[in-house]
Design an enzyme around this catalytic site. Structure first.
Site, PDB file in Angstrom:
ATOM      1  N   LYS A   1     -11.153   2.248  -0.633  1.00  0.00           N
ATOM      2  CA  LYS A   1     -10.507   2.359  -1.951  1.00  0.00           C
ATOM      3  C   LYS A   1     -10.938   3.659  -2.636  1.00  0.00           C
ATOM      4  O   LYS A   1     -11.805   3.655  -3.520  1.00  0.00           O
ATOM      5  CB  LYS A   1     -10.843   1.127  -2.797  1.00  0.00           C
ATOM      6  CG  LYS A   1      -9.938   0.959  -4.007  1.00  0.00           C
ATOM      7  CD  LYS A   1     -10.092  -0.425  -4.588  1.00  0.00           C
ATOM      8  CE  LYS A   1      -9.450  -0.585  -5.940  1.00  0.00           C
ATOM      9  NZ  LYS A   1      -7.997  -0.412  -5.953  1.00  0.00           N
TER      10      LYS A   1
ATOM     11  N   GLU B   1       2.603  -1.441   1.731  1.00  0.00           N
ATOM     12  CA  GLU B   1       2.232  -2.101   0.472  1.00  0.00           C
ATOM     13  C   GLU B   1       2.892  -1.373  -0.680  1.00  0.00           C
ATOM     14  O   GLU B   1       3.599  -0.393  -0.477  1.00  0.00           O
ATOM     15  CB  GLU B   1       0.705  -2.130   0.316  1.00  0.00           C
ATOM     16  CG  GLU B   1       0.054  -0.761   0.408  1.00  0.00           C
ATOM     17  CD  GLU B   1      -1.468  -0.802   0.431  1.00  0.00           C
ATOM     18  OE1 GLU B   1      -2.084  -1.741  -0.090  1.00  0.00           O
ATOM     19  OE2 GLU B   1      -2.057   0.161   0.970  1.00  0.00           O
TER      20      GLU B   1
END
Ligand code: PMP
Length: 284
Positions: free
Chosen positions: A147, A179
């Protein structure tokens, strides 16, 4: 009103909160982050976010300036100092300031910054109306499971979506959806199966995703973790996204094609309710 922001051990008014121009987060996007949602002044799934943070740090050989227990305390102090009732706490760790060099510094002094975000999560209007999404090619780097703060491509995707009158973009690689720009993507097939892409380096391992899939299975729903195409999504019974700040939010239109009757689907609504109840009950 000015927020109180945490920077490297100090709680400061946001105008006074600063980091160095030599910070590697600024120069190289050499940093990782987490956003933990807050309901009724309490943190939702803090443990999940702390574990993913440790994993992101390990993958980048980046030291953490504090322990996870200290991090929890800082989150709670910030919520208190800012009187935050609903929203999120944003956390970022970078490899810190060092002479500009592509190689990591031998003795890094990581930067730690946290600030609060006021967001109306429980009463979000999009939960009622649903989102319109458009598809774009996934042109991000190959380690989306870490992340990092490299968010320029997702930012461009969001702008492309808005330019077309949509709310967000779903990214497509080798013909299948990876996504959303800042969320995980799901469809519900006409026979009621929840489909979402399996975990790999291609997507972020959403903390909300893990919780929602567990809850779906506990509610006897069938979950299939596999890739799906935009065409399959356009023909699905329903679609939705998950993230820490949107929980479960329905999707009602994909590349101009309306799903079903154009209203949020039954399963997305149900999962949102189940998630919200558990989040409230278990928040710390
Ligand atoms: N995918 C991407 C690319 C994201 O940026 C996010 C949210 N930061 C998510 C998925 C959802 O993750 P989470 O449920 O942990 O917020």
């Amino acid at each position: 009103m000015s927020r109180i922001v945490y920077v490297n051990g100090a709680y400061l008014p946001e105008e006074e909160a600063k980091v160095s121009v030599f910070d590697r987060g600024f120069l190289f996007a050499d940093g990782v982050y987490e956003v933990t949602s807050v309901l009724n002044g309490k943190l939702v799934d803090f443990d999940g976010h702390a574990k993913r943070l440790e994993r992101s740090l390990t993958e980048l050989e980046m030291p953490s300036p504090v322990t996870m227990d200290e991090l929890l305390q800082i989150h709670r102090d910030l919520i208190d100092r800012n009187g935050l009732v609903e929203g999120g706490v944003y956390l970022q760790i970078t490899r810190g300031a060092a002479p500009r060099d592509f190689a990591y510094p031998a003795d890094p002094k990581p930067t730690l910054v946290l600030f609060t975000l006021e967001i109306n999560i429980s009463g979000s209007p999009k939960a009622e109306t649903g989102l319109k999404v458009v598809s774009i090619p996934d042109e991000r780097w190959g380690r989306r499971d870490i992340k990092t703060v490299q968010l320029l491509y997702p930012s461009m995707g969001k702008m492309a979506a808005k330019a077309q009158g949509a709310d967000d973009a779903w990214m497509v690689e080798d013909g299948a959806v990876t996504e959303g720009t800042s969320n995980n993507a799901y469809i519900v097939t006409k026979d009621g199966k929840i489909v979402t892409r399996q975990l790999s380096h291609a997507i972020l391992h959403g903390i909300t995703r893990a919780a929602v899939l567990r809850m779906a299975e506990e509610a006897q729903m069938i979950v299939e973790e596999r890739p799906f195409t935009i065409e399959e999504a356009q023909n699905a019974a329903e679609a939705f996204i998950t993230s820490a700040t949107t929980f479960v939010t329905p999707v009602v239109e994909i590349d101009g094609v309306t799903l079903g009757d154009g209203k949020p689907g039954r399963i997305a609504k149900r999962l949102r309710e189940i998630y919200m109840d558990e989040a409230r009950a278990k928040a710390v």
